[in-house]
Design a protein around this motif. Sequence first.
Motif, PDB file in Angstrom:
ATOM      1  N   GLY A  45      15.843 -15.666  -3.118  1.00 24.54           N
ATOM      2  CA  GLY A  45      14.669 -16.151  -2.386  1.00 24.54           C
ATOM      3  C   GLY A  45      14.542 -17.667  -2.434  1.00 24.54           C
ATOM      4  N   ASP A  77       8.851  -7.707   1.045  1.00 23.54           N
ATOM      5  CA  ASP A  77      10.083  -7.153   0.510  1.00 23.54           C
ATOM      6  C   ASP A  77      10.466  -5.947   1.383  1.00 23.54           C
ATOM      7  N   LYS A  78      11.496  -5.225   0.988  1.00 20.05           N
ATOM      8  CA  LYS A  78      11.990  -4.108   1.828  1.00 20.05           C
ATOM      9  C   LYS A  78      10.981  -2.972   1.958  1.00 20.05           C
ATOM     10  N   ARG A 113       6.326 -13.450   1.294  1.00 20.87           N
ATOM     11  CA  ARG A 113       7.215 -12.779   2.256  1.00 20.87           C
ATOM     12  C   ARG A 113       7.301 -11.301   1.903  1.00 20.87           C
ATOM     13  N   ARG A 129       5.730 -13.975   6.850  1.00 16.89           N
ATOM     14  CA  ARG A 129       6.292 -14.938   5.913  1.00 16.89           C
ATOM     15  C   ARG A 129       5.607 -16.285   6.093  1.00 16.89           C
ATOM     16  N   HIS A 164       4.551  -9.911  -2.933  1.00 20.46           N
ATOM     17  CA  HIS A 164       4.214 -10.136  -4.346  1.00 20.46           C
ATOM     18  C   HIS A 164       4.024 -11.638  -4.549  1.00 20.46           C
ATOM     19  N   SER A 187       9.042  -4.197   8.183  1.00 23.84           N
ATOM     20  CA  SER A 187       9.809  -5.442   8.000  1.00 23.84           C
ATOM     21  C   SER A 187      11.217  -5.380   8.591  1.00 23.84           C
ATOM     22  N   HIS A 233      -0.280  -7.910  -5.300  1.00 23.64           N
ATOM     23  CA  HIS A 233       0.724  -7.095  -4.606  1.00 23.64           C
ATOM     24  C   HIS A 233       0.034  -6.510  -3.372  1.00 23.64           C
TER      25      HIS A 233
END
Length: 232
Positions: free
Chosen positions: A136, A167-168, A165, A60, A173, A52, A45
Amino acid sequence: MAKKGKKYIEASKLVDRARLYDASEALEVVTKIASAKFDETVEAHIKLGVDSRHADQQVRGAVVLPHGTGKTKRVLVFAKGEKAKEAEVAGADFVGAEELVSKIQGENWFEFDVVVATPDMMGLVGRLGRVLGPKGLMPNPKSGTVTFDVARAIEEIKAGKVEYRLDKTNIIHVPIGKVSFGKEKLADNFATLMEAVIKAKPAAAKGQYLKSITVASTMGPGVKINPVKVNE
């Protein structure tokens, strides 16, 4: 919040929460404290110092891990004619066009892990954006899943290619293998992933790029890695 199990609590005692470990040390701890009856997946992680929400700060891509992930992925390919034949020969699990779109839409069918499409099929695949996107699974040129070279794409995915990629919350991950791999193979996979993430640093990113890195097995506590020691 779910109550933590006895094994998790015992494992947590073996992790020094205040400490930032070297990558190989952290992975050794993760493999030692994994206690589930199944072969747990080890995930990295990675929190990045980017935003982002801005298009020029997206991170990404995809990378082939030297030792794979320990899981064989089921590949669905949208292609026609020669490209469909090529995909079948290369070992795609499912190959098709309109009929697969209907199956996904009509039967809520998702017996696949990765979707590859030839560029000429993207108009058709676009109809599935609302169902594939949130999972995804939407093919993307950046991750090498929109391509005419379907054979190579399938080969790489089957060999252990992983997508990464944000995440928010600006965290990536990514699975880097199984506990049974042992710390050396996990460290190789981790180093390959980190090299790709570092190379993907957007020009618009300011300040510290690698904010924090944690590795953990499926059922185990997180172990923090010192981001400064991971080559920036």
